[in-house]
Design a protein around this motif. Structure first.
Motif, PDB file in Angstrom:
ATOM      1  N   LEU A 224       0.853  -1.120  -0.108  1.00  0.00           N
ATOM      2  CA  LEU A 224      -0.038  -0.011   0.109  1.00  0.00           C
ATOM      3  C   LEU A 224       1.023   1.172   0.104  1.00  0.00           C
ATOM      4  CD1 LEU A 224      -1.376  -1.789   2.804  1.00  0.00           C
ATOM      5  CD2 LEU A 224      -3.147  -0.583   1.607  1.00  0.00           C
ATOM      6  N   LYS A 225       0.615   2.136  -0.879  1.00  0.00           N
ATOM      7  CA  LYS A 225       1.532   3.181  -0.893  1.00  0.00           C
ATOM      8  C   LYS A 225       0.636   4.656  -1.268  1.00  0.00           C
ATOM      9  CE  LYS A 225       5.554   4.820  -3.768  1.00  0.00           C
ATOM     10  NZ  LYS A 225       6.508   4.713  -4.739  1.00  0.00           N
ATOM     11  N   ARG A 226       0.762   5.532  -0.316  1.00  0.00           N
ATOM     12  CA  ARG A 226       0.196   6.809  -0.299  1.00  0.00           C
ATOM     13  C   ARG A 226       1.039   7.639  -1.274  1.00  0.00           C
ATOM     14  NH1 ARG A 226      -3.419  10.508   0.011  1.00  0.00           N
ATOM     15  NH2 ARG A 226      -3.808  11.499   2.080  1.00  0.00           N
ATOM     16  N   ILE A 227       0.291   8.265  -2.284  1.00  0.00           N
ATOM     17  CA  ILE A 227       0.683   9.148  -3.307  1.00  0.00           C
ATOM     18  C   ILE A 227       0.661  10.565  -3.208  1.00  0.00           C
ATOM     19  CG2 ILE A 227       0.911   9.720  -5.851  1.00  0.00           C
ATOM     20  CD1 ILE A 227       1.764   6.884  -4.992  1.00  0.00           C
ATOM     21  N   SER A 228      -0.565  10.903  -2.917  1.00  0.00           N
ATOM     22  CA  SER A 228      -1.016  12.446  -2.736  1.00  0.00           C
ATOM     23  C   SER A 228      -0.950  12.791  -1.145  1.00  0.00           C
ATOM     24  CB  SER A 228      -2.267  12.715  -3.366  1.00  0.00           C
ATOM     25  OG  SER A 228      -2.778  14.116  -3.233  1.00  0.00           O
ATOM     26  N   LYS A 229      -0.112  13.631  -0.674  1.00  0.00           N
ATOM     27  CA  LYS A 229      -0.248  13.991   0.671  1.00  0.00           C
ATOM     28  C   LYS A 229      -0.819  15.386   1.055  1.00  0.00           C
ATOM     29  CE  LYS A 229       3.890  11.053   1.129  1.00  0.00           C
ATOM     30  NZ  LYS A 229       5.128  10.709   0.176  1.00  0.00           N
ATOM     31  N   PRO A 230      -0.923  15.450   2.112  1.00  0.00           N
ATOM     32  CA  PRO A 230      -1.442  16.830   2.483  1.00  0.00           C
ATOM     33  C   PRO A 230      -0.433  18.026   2.277  1.00  0.00           C
ATOM     34  CG  PRO A 230      -1.956  15.400   4.323  1.00  0.00           C
ATOM     35  CD  PRO A 230      -1.174  14.580   3.368  1.00  0.00           C
ATOM     36  N   GLY A 231       0.823  17.608   2.161  1.00  0.00           N
ATOM     37  CA  GLY A 231       1.707  18.444   1.793  1.00  0.00           C
ATOM     38  C   GLY A 231       2.066  18.782   0.550  1.00  0.00           C
ATOM     39  N   LEU A 232       1.682  17.762  -0.316  1.00  0.00           N
ATOM     40  CA  LEU A 232       1.807  17.833  -1.807  1.00  0.00           C
ATOM     41  C   LEU A 232       0.857  16.852  -2.428  1.00  0.00           C
ATOM     42  CD1 LEU A 232       3.682  18.427  -4.309  1.00  0.00           C
ATOM     43  CD2 LEU A 232       4.893  16.286  -3.808  1.00  0.00           C
ATOM     44  N   ARG A 233      -0.055  17.558  -3.000  1.00  0.00           N
ATOM     45  CA  ARG A 233      -1.233  16.945  -3.505  1.00  0.00           C
ATOM     46  C   ARG A 233      -0.757  16.508  -4.967  1.00  0.00           C
ATOM     47  NH1 ARG A 233      -4.958  15.761   0.349  1.00  0.00           N
ATOM     48  NH2 ARG A 233      -5.160  17.566   1.656  1.00  0.00           N
ATOM     49  N   ILE A 234      -1.502  15.230  -5.625  1.00  0.00           N
ATOM     50  CA  ILE A 234      -0.929  15.113  -6.973  1.00  0.00           C
ATOM     51  C   ILE A 234      -2.265  14.849  -7.505  1.00  0.00           C
ATOM     52  CG2 ILE A 234       0.256  13.000  -8.310  1.00  0.00           C
ATOM     53  CD1 ILE A 234       2.219  14.555  -6.628  1.00  0.00           C
ATOM     54  N   TYR A 235      -2.269  15.362  -8.838  1.00  0.00           N
ATOM     55  CA  TYR A 235      -3.562  15.185  -9.760  1.00  0.00           C
ATOM     56  C   TYR A 235      -3.273  14.670 -10.981  1.00  0.00           C
ATOM     57  CZ  TYR A 235      -5.680  18.275  -6.235  1.00  0.00           C
ATOM     58  OH  TYR A 235      -5.975  18.566  -4.878  1.00  0.00           O
ATOM     59  N   ALA A 236      -4.012  14.156 -11.597  1.00  0.00           N
ATOM     60  CA  ALA A 236      -3.932  13.615 -12.814  1.00  0.00           C
ATOM     61  C   ALA A 236      -5.153  13.723 -13.683  1.00  0.00           C
ATOM     62  CB  ALA A 236      -3.611  12.178 -12.943  1.00  0.00           C
ATOM     63  N   ASN A 237      -5.246  13.774 -15.059  1.00  0.00           N
ATOM     64  CA  ASN A 237      -6.354  13.948 -15.800  1.00  0.00           C
ATOM     65  C   ASN A 237      -6.624  12.501 -16.264  1.00  0.00           C
ATOM     66  OD1 ASN A 237      -5.042  13.704 -18.156  1.00  0.00           O
ATOM     67  ND2 ASN A 237      -4.876  15.917 -18.557  1.00  0.00           N
ATOM     68  N   HIS A 238      -7.586  12.126 -17.158  1.00  0.00           N
ATOM     69  CA  HIS A 238      -8.244  10.859 -17.528  1.00  0.00           C
ATOM     70  C   HIS A 238      -7.135  10.152 -18.301  1.00  0.00           C
ATOM     71  CE1 HIS A 238      -9.884  12.815 -20.894  1.00  0.00           C
ATOM     72  NE2 HIS A 238      -9.735  11.672 -21.343  1.00  0.00           N
ATOM     73  N   LYS A 239      -6.275  10.976 -19.006  1.00  0.00           N
ATOM     74  CA  LYS A 239      -5.349  10.563 -20.041  1.00  0.00           C
ATOM     75  C   LYS A 239      -3.813  10.150 -19.313  1.00  0.00           C
ATOM     76  CE  LYS A 239      -7.259  13.030 -23.818  1.00  0.00           C
ATOM     77  NZ  LYS A 239      -7.037  14.273 -24.740  1.00  0.00           N
ATOM     78  N   GLU A 240      -3.769  10.608 -18.090  1.00  0.00           N
ATOM     79  CA  GLU A 240      -2.466  10.491 -17.341  1.00  0.00           C
ATOM     80  C   GLU A 240      -2.503   9.572 -16.247  1.00  0.00           C
ATOM     81  OE1 GLU A 240      -1.779  14.548 -16.204  1.00  0.00           O
ATOM     82  OE2 GLU A 240      -0.827  15.120 -17.940  1.00  0.00           O
ATOM     83  N   LEU A 241      -3.656   9.066 -16.105  1.00  0.00           N
ATOM     84  CA  LEU A 241      -3.988   8.071 -14.872  1.00  0.00           C
ATOM     85  C   LEU A 241      -2.897   7.150 -14.879  1.00  0.00           C
ATOM     86  CD1 LEU A 241      -7.995   8.071 -14.442  1.00  0.00           C
ATOM     87  CD2 LEU A 241      -6.170   9.128 -12.979  1.00  0.00           C
ATOM     88  N   PRO A 242      -2.156   6.688 -13.783  1.00  0.00           N
ATOM     89  CA  PRO A 242      -1.194   5.661 -13.994  1.00  0.00           C
ATOM     90  C   PRO A 242      -1.948   4.216 -13.746  1.00  0.00           C
ATOM     91  CG  PRO A 242      -1.597   6.480 -11.627  1.00  0.00           C
ATOM     92  CD  PRO A 242      -2.356   7.173 -12.437  1.00  0.00           C
ATOM     93  N   LYS A 243      -1.104   3.280 -14.560  1.00  0.00           N
ATOM     94  CA  LYS A 243      -1.251   1.939 -14.572  1.00  0.00           C
ATOM     95  C   LYS A 243      -0.609   1.169 -13.580  1.00  0.00           C
ATOM     96  CE  LYS A 243      -3.582   1.040 -18.767  1.00  0.00           C
ATOM     97  NZ  LYS A 243      -3.668   0.150 -20.028  1.00  0.00           N
ATOM     98  N   VAL A 244      -0.894   0.812 -12.254  1.00  0.00           N
ATOM     99  CA  VAL A 244      -0.031   0.249 -11.534  1.00  0.00           C
ATOM    100  C   VAL A 244       0.371  -1.313 -11.731  1.00  0.00           C
ATOM    101  CG1 VAL A 244       0.068  -0.290  -8.734  1.00  0.00           C
ATOM    102  CG2 VAL A 244      -1.233   1.719  -9.652  1.00  0.00           C
ATOM    103  N   LEU A 245       1.690  -1.335 -11.714  1.00  0.00           N
ATOM    104  CA  LEU A 245       2.343  -2.742 -12.054  1.00  0.00           C
ATOM    105  C   LEU A 245       1.772  -3.359 -13.432  1.00  0.00           C
ATOM    106  CD1 LEU A 245       2.879  -4.746  -8.712  1.00  0.00           C
ATOM    107  CD2 LEU A 245       4.463  -3.410  -9.844  1.00  0.00           C
ATOM    108  N   GLY A 246       1.479  -2.290 -14.364  1.00  0.00           N
ATOM    109  CA  GLY A 246       0.849  -2.904 -15.727  1.00  0.00           C
ATOM    110  C   GLY A 246      -0.776  -3.374 -15.397  1.00  0.00           C
ATOM    111  N   GLY A 247      -1.219  -2.870 -14.593  1.00  0.00           N
ATOM    112  CA  GLY A 247      -2.782  -3.051 -14.465  1.00  0.00           C
ATOM    113  C   GLY A 247      -2.911  -4.118 -13.419  1.00  0.00           C
ATOM    114  N   ILE A 248      -1.939  -4.840 -12.770  1.00  0.00           N
ATOM    115  CA  ILE A 248      -2.145  -5.892 -11.511  1.00  0.00           C
ATOM    116  C   ILE A 248      -2.826  -5.161 -10.414  1.00  0.00           C
ATOM    117  CG2 ILE A 248      -1.115  -7.487 -10.037  1.00  0.00           C
ATOM    118  CD1 ILE A 248       1.036  -7.883 -12.503  1.00  0.00           C
ATOM    119  N   GLY A 249      -2.129  -3.914 -10.106  1.00  0.00           N
ATOM    120  CA  GLY A 249      -2.655  -3.297  -8.742  1.00  0.00           C
ATOM    121  C   GLY A 249      -3.615  -2.211  -9.332  1.00  0.00           C
ATOM    122  N   ILE A 250      -4.162  -1.417  -8.228  1.00  0.00           N
ATOM    123  CA  ILE A 250      -4.980  -0.568  -8.535  1.00  0.00           C
ATOM    124  C   ILE A 250      -4.474   1.079  -7.965  1.00  0.00           C
ATOM    125  CG2 ILE A 250      -7.069  -1.962  -8.660  1.00  0.00           C
ATOM    126  CD1 ILE A 250      -7.865  -0.745  -5.765  1.00  0.00           C
ATOM    127  N   ALA A 251      -4.825   2.025  -8.706  1.00  0.00           N
ATOM    128  CA  ALA A 251      -4.641   3.417  -8.145  1.00  0.00           C
ATOM    129  C   ALA A 251      -6.139   3.708  -7.452  1.00  0.00           C
ATOM    130  CB  ALA A 251      -4.125   4.361  -9.358  1.00  0.00           C
TER     131      ALA A 251
END
Length: 132
Positions: free
Chosen positions: A77-104
């Motif tokens: 389990l990995k926290r990405i967007s934190k209170p000190g640094l928010r991380i945003y992405a549009n639908h084209k930039e959404l990550p695929k975790v481990l090539g689709g094995i995991g979820i974001a």
């Protein structure tokens, strides 16, 4: 007082997984309930139940293990967007975790959902965490 309720929840689940506990208790808020609902839909946990202990509410989460040696389904389990640094992405930039094995888990204008669902709806948002 906990500043980052999502990090607290992820840490509790991670620690319970390492200790091979069957149930973990996390404080119940709107965001934690929605994240747990996504985890349940994706098959990372068995079920969750909300309990009331005045004046607080808690979620009891039943963790999933596989095999005789009780290997956890959730390996990371990995926290990405934190209170000190928010991380945003549009639908084209959404990550695929481990090539689709995991979820974001993404917080969108339509609620909290997985990266796959957000891509289907064409929604971007805040990337809360990765789970695999």
């Amino acid at each position: 007082m906990i500043n980052d309720i999502i990090s607290d929840m992820l840490t509790r689940i991670r620690n319970a997984n390492l200790a091979k506990h069957q149930i973990v208790q996390v404080p119940s808020t709107k965001i934690t309930r929605n994240i747990v609902k996504v985890l349940e839909e994706e098959g990372f946990i068995y079920q969750s139940e909300e309990i009331q202990e005045n004046p607080r509410r808690y979620l009891l989460i039943s963790l999933k293990y596989k095999g005789k040696n009780r290997k956890p389904i959730i390996t990371e389990l990995k926290r990405i967007s934190k209170p000190g640094l928010r991380i945003y992405a549009n639908h084209k930039e959404l990550p695929k975790v481990l090539g689709g094995i995991g979820i974001a888990i993404i917080s969108t204008s339509q609620g909290i959902m997985t990266d796959k669902t957000a891509r289907q709806y064409g929604l971007g948002g805040e990337i809360l965490c990765y789970i695999w």
